[in-house]
Design an enzyme around this catalytic site. Structure first.
Site, PDB file in Angstrom:
ATOM      1  N   LYS A 114      64.700 -98.010  -7.419  1.00 11.05           N
ATOM      2  CA  LYS A 114      66.037 -97.897  -6.826  1.00 11.05           C
ATOM      3  C   LYS A 114      66.261 -99.007  -5.812  1.00 11.05           C
ATOM      4  O   LYS A 114      65.581 -99.077  -4.788  1.00 11.05           O
ATOM      5  CB  LYS A 114      66.217 -96.560  -6.115  1.00 11.05           C
ATOM      6  N   GLY A 159      61.109 -99.991   3.765  1.00 10.01           N
ATOM      7  CA  GLY A 159      62.344 -99.660   4.486  1.00 10.01           C
ATOM      8  C   GLY A 159      62.029 -99.242   5.902  1.00 10.01           C
ATOM      9  O   GLY A 159      61.038 -99.695   6.490  1.00 10.01           O
ATOM     10  N   THR A 178      60.965 -97.149   9.279  1.00 18.52           N
ATOM     11  CA  THR A 178      59.846 -96.293   9.653  1.00 18.52           C
ATOM     12  C   THR A 178      60.261 -94.823   9.597  1.00 18.52           C
ATOM     13  O   THR A 178      59.502 -93.961   9.150  1.00 18.52           O
ATOM     14  CB  THR A 178      59.343 -96.674  11.058  1.00 18.52           C
ATOM     15  N   GLU A 179      61.505 -94.574   9.988  1.00 18.54           N
ATOM     16  CA  GLU A 179      62.030 -93.207  10.003  1.00 18.54           C
ATOM     17  C   GLU A 179      61.961 -92.583   8.594  1.00 18.54           C
ATOM     18  O   GLU A 179      61.439 -91.478   8.410  1.00 18.54           O
ATOM     19  CB  GLU A 179      63.480 -93.307  10.491  1.00 18.54           C
ATOM     20  N   GLY A 209      60.248 -93.729   6.046  1.00 21.35           N
ATOM     21  CA  GLY A 209      58.853 -93.760   5.612  1.00 21.35           C
ATOM     22  C   GLY A 209      58.089 -92.522   6.046  1.00 21.35           C
ATOM     23  O   GLY A 209      57.343 -91.915   5.273  1.00 21.35           O
ATOM     24  N   GLU A 223      55.739 -99.742   3.425  1.00 24.52           N
ATOM     25  CA  GLU A 223      55.874-100.998   4.167  1.00 24.52           C
ATOM     26  C   GLU A 223      57.107-100.839   5.033  1.00 24.52           C
ATOM     27  O   GLU A 223      58.227-100.806   4.535  1.00 24.52           O
ATOM     28  CB  GLU A 223      56.008-102.161   3.176  1.00 24.52           C
ATOM     29  N   CYS A 237      61.293-107.662   8.162  1.00 20.05           N
ATOM     30  CA  CYS A 237      60.392-106.701   8.797  1.00 20.05           C
ATOM     31  C   CYS A 237      59.328-107.407   9.634  1.00 20.05           C
ATOM     32  O   CYS A 237      58.874-106.872  10.627  1.00 20.05           O
ATOM     33  CB  CYS A 237      59.752-105.806   7.749  1.00 20.05           C
ATOM     34  N   GLU A 266      62.910-102.158  16.878  1.00 18.17           N
ATOM     35  CA  GLU A 266      63.252-103.152  15.861  1.00 18.17           C
ATOM     36  C   GLU A 266      64.775-103.320  15.831  1.00 18.17           C
ATOM     37  O   GLU A 266      65.500-102.357  15.607  1.00 18.17           O
ATOM     38  CB  GLU A 266      62.743-102.684  14.494  1.00 18.17           C
TER      39      GLU A 266
HETATM   40  P1  NAI Z   1      66.415 -97.117   5.028  1.00 16.25           P
HETATM   41  O1  NAI Z   1      64.967 -96.924   5.241  1.00 16.25           O
HETATM   42  O2  NAI Z   1      67.322 -95.939   5.197  1.00 16.25           O
HETATM   43  O3  NAI Z   1      66.662 -97.697   3.545  1.00 16.25           O
HETATM   44  C1  NAI Z   1      65.684 -98.327   2.746  1.00 16.25           C
HETATM   45  C2  NAI Z   1      65.720 -97.749   1.344  1.00 16.25           C
HETATM   46  O4  NAI Z   1      65.364 -96.379   1.382  1.00 16.25           O
HETATM   47  C3  NAI Z   1      67.092 -97.799   0.678  1.00 16.25           C
HETATM   48  O5  NAI Z   1      66.927 -98.042  -0.695  1.00 16.25           O
HETATM   49  C4  NAI Z   1      67.620 -96.400   0.912  1.00 16.25           C
HETATM   50  O6  NAI Z   1      68.586 -95.998  -0.045  1.00 16.25           O
HETATM   51  C5  NAI Z   1      66.371 -95.576   0.762  1.00 16.25           C
HETATM   52  N1  NAI Z   1      66.383 -94.275   1.436  1.00 16.25           N
HETATM   53  C6  NAI Z   1      67.126 -93.875   2.511  1.00 16.25           C
HETATM   54  N2  NAI Z   1      66.845 -92.597   2.834  1.00 16.25           N
HETATM   55  C7  NAI Z   1      65.915 -92.164   1.949  1.00 16.25           C
HETATM   56  C8  NAI Z   1      65.219 -90.929   1.761  1.00 16.25           C
HETATM   57  N3  NAI Z   1      65.418 -89.881   2.570  1.00 16.25           N
HETATM   58  N4  NAI Z   1      64.315 -90.838   0.760  1.00 16.25           N
HETATM   59  C9  NAI Z   1      64.070 -91.893  -0.050  1.00 16.25           C
HETATM   60  N5  NAI Z   1      64.715 -93.072   0.073  1.00 16.25           N
HETATM   61  C10 NAI Z   1      65.622 -93.218   1.061  1.00 16.25           C
HETATM   62  O7  NAI Z   1      66.883 -98.306   5.977  1.00 16.25           O
HETATM   63  P2  NAI Z   1      68.363 -98.594   6.522  1.00 16.25           P
HETATM   64  O8  NAI Z   1      68.990 -97.321   6.965  1.00 16.25           O
HETATM   65  O9  NAI Z   1      69.056 -99.412   5.508  1.00 16.25           O
HETATM   66  O10 NAI Z   1      68.066 -99.505   7.791  1.00 16.25           O
HETATM   67  C11 NAI Z   1      67.749 -98.923   9.053  1.00 16.25           C
HETATM   68  C12 NAI Z   1      66.721 -99.743   9.775  1.00 16.25           C
HETATM   69  O11 NAI Z   1      65.509 -99.730   9.065  1.00 16.25           O
HETATM   70  C13 NAI Z   1      67.059-101.229   9.908  1.00 16.25           C
HETATM   71  O12 NAI Z   1      67.898-101.462  10.989  1.00 16.25           O
HETATM   72  C14 NAI Z   1      65.685-101.807  10.089  1.00 16.25           C
HETATM   73  O13 NAI Z   1      65.299-101.692  11.426  1.00 16.25           O
HETATM   74  C15 NAI Z   1      64.798-100.943   9.224  1.00 16.25           C
HETATM   75  N6  NAI Z   1      64.542-101.537   7.900  1.00 16.25           N
HETATM   76  C16 NAI Z   1      63.333-102.126   7.680  1.00 16.25           C
HETATM   77  C17 NAI Z   1      63.088-102.749   6.468  1.00 16.25           C
HETATM   78  C18 NAI Z   1      61.791-103.424   6.197  1.00 16.25           C
HETATM   79  O14 NAI Z   1      61.755-104.360   5.424  1.00 16.25           O
HETATM   80  N7  NAI Z   1      60.698-102.970   6.738  1.00 16.25           N
HETATM   81  C19 NAI Z   1      64.091-102.817   5.417  1.00 16.25           C
HETATM   82  C20 NAI Z   1      65.312-102.113   5.717  1.00 16.25           C
HETATM   83  C21 NAI Z   1      65.508-101.518   6.936  1.00 16.25           C
END
Ligand code: NAI
Ligand code: MG
Length: 491
Positions: free
Chosen positions: A195, A247, A249-250, A252, A269, A303, A400
């Site tokens: 996804k 994505g 940490t929350e 994750g 990650e 990240c 972050e």
């Molecule tokens: P997110 O963690 O919500 O989204 C990342 C992925 O996870 C997306 O594909 C999303 O649809 C999916 N996702 C969201 N909730 C989920 C759940 N409950 N179960 C399974 N999958 C789920 O990140 P978001 O809200 O886009 O960004 C928030 C913050 O997260 C950013 O400001 C940044 O600090 C951090 N982040 C870190 C990343 C990294 O590369 N380590 C990448 C994206 C965001």
């Protein structure tokens, strides 16, 4: 003399040396009005859709499916069938052929992918063209090479595939994160349900056409789109054997809680708050380039971004002066312009998060510097920002930000630099700038970070493992290490 003056006037020596715009043509890529899910080699109609836009001007690009748990169930069933129906038993050399084909097709269609990535995600075309797409192809080439050598990679351990992998990726490097996830999974004989992030689905959907061209057997890779609800449905799916997530940490942590006791494999990650540490003997101009690359590359949506700069006190003033001068030369604007250094912020939500954290920095007492730049009216934009006078306790030094915002702190001794650098819940990456090799090694051994770059930053290679400690997650992607999460070694 008079004659010479005249010719010079006629030639018209320009007085304005600003860059003319150099837009990459978007006609090279075709975008459908509406996309479904790629399941079992076919397109499934979505029952519900949302709009994906271009963050540079909020232009609607396409209607994207919001996959339900039922849709996810179909994708998982297709992946299971393809797994049992031959893919897992295929000789490694045969799997490698498909991966090599995918790699070559990505190279052949690289301009198309680069334009689409920049349009849908907001990153400068020079980054998608020179970094994202070439590295994505390189990952497929690299893991194609391992597919028939797993027995050599893990001698006497009988490596076998895990099964169906559910893969959830973020919006900062859409196609590259897809490659990091799909290439090792397929090389090891697994099948996949992936996804992409809700704001950046388009390159993953174009990738389905590459799979068609490569004649990958149906169901080996399935792509479903949608927001976190679709991601959660993948995590909760009974018939998925392994989850790979990149994505926040929350989310994750939430996934880890969900999977506890289920026996499913998991790699995470997550976020970071990397320290980029500059000692007083470092080559300052080179360090400034590394600092800029570390935090303004991809608008800071990285990240492993070097978001905390630690400067040795004796060089604090000259370094900050050089850095601020360099910032005034960054060109912020249209992601499709080849001269652009800093593009658009990925989404309204991310812009809001950056604005909120920057406001907190000002409130807590840090000093802000932003170079003069005119931001476009429409779309999501944030000027490159440096905070000085930052205390360790400020939110901008702890959390972050995931935007083009740097916090500058100082130190006196290597011990102090180390202690401050490690004072974070994260542990993904770090940078060290010094002429002294022994100091690089001393620091690298003690920094709690998955990757430590020395006199460089943000350097990636498919042969090099990447991943975190602490709240940055666990498991490694890239290199031989990156095979392990997709293999089991039991009898
Ligand atoms: P997110 O963690 O919500 O989204 C990342 C992925 O996870 C997306 O594909 C999303 O649809 C999916 N996702 C969201 N909730 C989920 C759940 N409950 N179960 C399974 N999958 C789920 O990140 P978001 O809200 O886009 O960004 C928030 C913050 O997260 C950013 O400001 C940044 O600090 C951090 N982040 C870190 C990343 C990294 O590369 N380590 C990448 C994206 C965001
Ligand atoms: Mg989220």
């Amino acid at each position: 003399m008079a004659e010479l003056d005249k010719t010079q006037r006629e030639v018209g020596v320009p007085g304005d040396w600003t860059y003319a715009s150099a837009p990459e043509s978007r006609d090279i890529v075709h975008i459908d009005d509406r996309y479904g899910y790629f399941v079992g080699g076919k397109w499934l109609e979505p029952s519900e859709t949302y709009e994906t836009i271009a963050p540079r001007d909020e232009e609607p690009l396409a209607a994207i499916g919001q996959a339900t748990a039922e849709d996810v169930g179909r994708a998982v069933a297709a992946a299971r069938e393809a797994y049992a129906d031959g893919w897992s038993a295929l000789p490694g050399s045969e799997r490698a052929k498909y991966l090599f084909r995918i790699a070559r097709l990505l190279q052949e269609r690289s301009r198309e992918f680069a334009v689409l990535e920049s349009l849908n995600g907001g990153k400068p075309i020079k980054e998608s063209r020179d970094v994202d797409i070439p590295l994505a192809a390189a990952h497929f080439f690299y893991y194609a090479g391992w597919a028939d050598k797993l027995e050599y990679a893990f001698p006497n351990r009988r490596p076998r595939p895990v099964g169906v992998a559910g893969q959830i990726i973020p919006w900062n490097f859409p196609l590259l994160m897809l490659a990091w996830k799909v290439a090792p999974a397929l090389a090891c004989g697994n099948t996949v349900v992936l996804k992409p992030a809700e704001t950046t689905p388009l390159t993953a959907l174009l990738f389905c056409d590459v799979l068609r061209q490569a004649e990958l057997p149906p169901g080996v890779v399935n792509i479903v789109t949608g927001d976190g609800r679709t991601g959660a449905a993948i995590v909760e799916s009974e018939d998925v054997d392994k989850i790979a997530f990149t994505g926040s940490t929350e989310v994750g942590k939430e996934i880890q809680r969900r999977l506890a006791g289920s026996g499913k494999r998991l790699t995470l990650e997550l976020g970071g708050k990397a320290a980029n540490i500059v000692f007083d003997d470092a080559a300052l101009d080179q360090a400034v380039e590394g600092i800029v690359n570390g935090i303004y590359f991809n608008q800071g949506h990285v990240c492993c971004a070097g978001s905390r700069l630690f400067v040795q006190e004796s060089i604090y003033e000259p370094l900050v002066a050089k850095l601020e001068r360099r910032l005034t030369t960054l060109r912020v604007g249209d992601p499709l312009d080849k001269n652009t250094d800093v593009g658009a912020i990925n989404s309204a939500a991310q812009l809001e998060k950056i604005q909120e954290l920057v406001a907190s920095g000002k409130e807590e007492g840090a000093e802000i510097f932003q170079p003069p730049c005119v931001l476009p009216e429409k779309g999501y934009w944030f000027a490159p920002t440096v905070f000085t006078n930052v205390a360790q306790s400020y939110r901008i030094a702890q959390e972050e930000i995931f935007g083009p915002v740097l916090s500058v702190l100082t130190f006196r001794t290597p011990e102090e630099a180390l202690e401050k650098a490690n004072n974070t819940p994260y542990g993904l990456s770090a940078g060290v700038w010094t002429e002294k090799g022994s100091r690089i090694l001393w620091m690298a051994q003690r920094l709690r970070a998955g990757v430590v770059w020395a006199n460089t930053y943000n350097r990636f290679d498919p042969g090099s493992p990447f991943g975190g400690y602490k709240e940055s997650g666990f498991g490694r992607e890239g290199g031989r290490h990156g095979l392990e999460p997709y293999l089991r070694f039991d009898e």
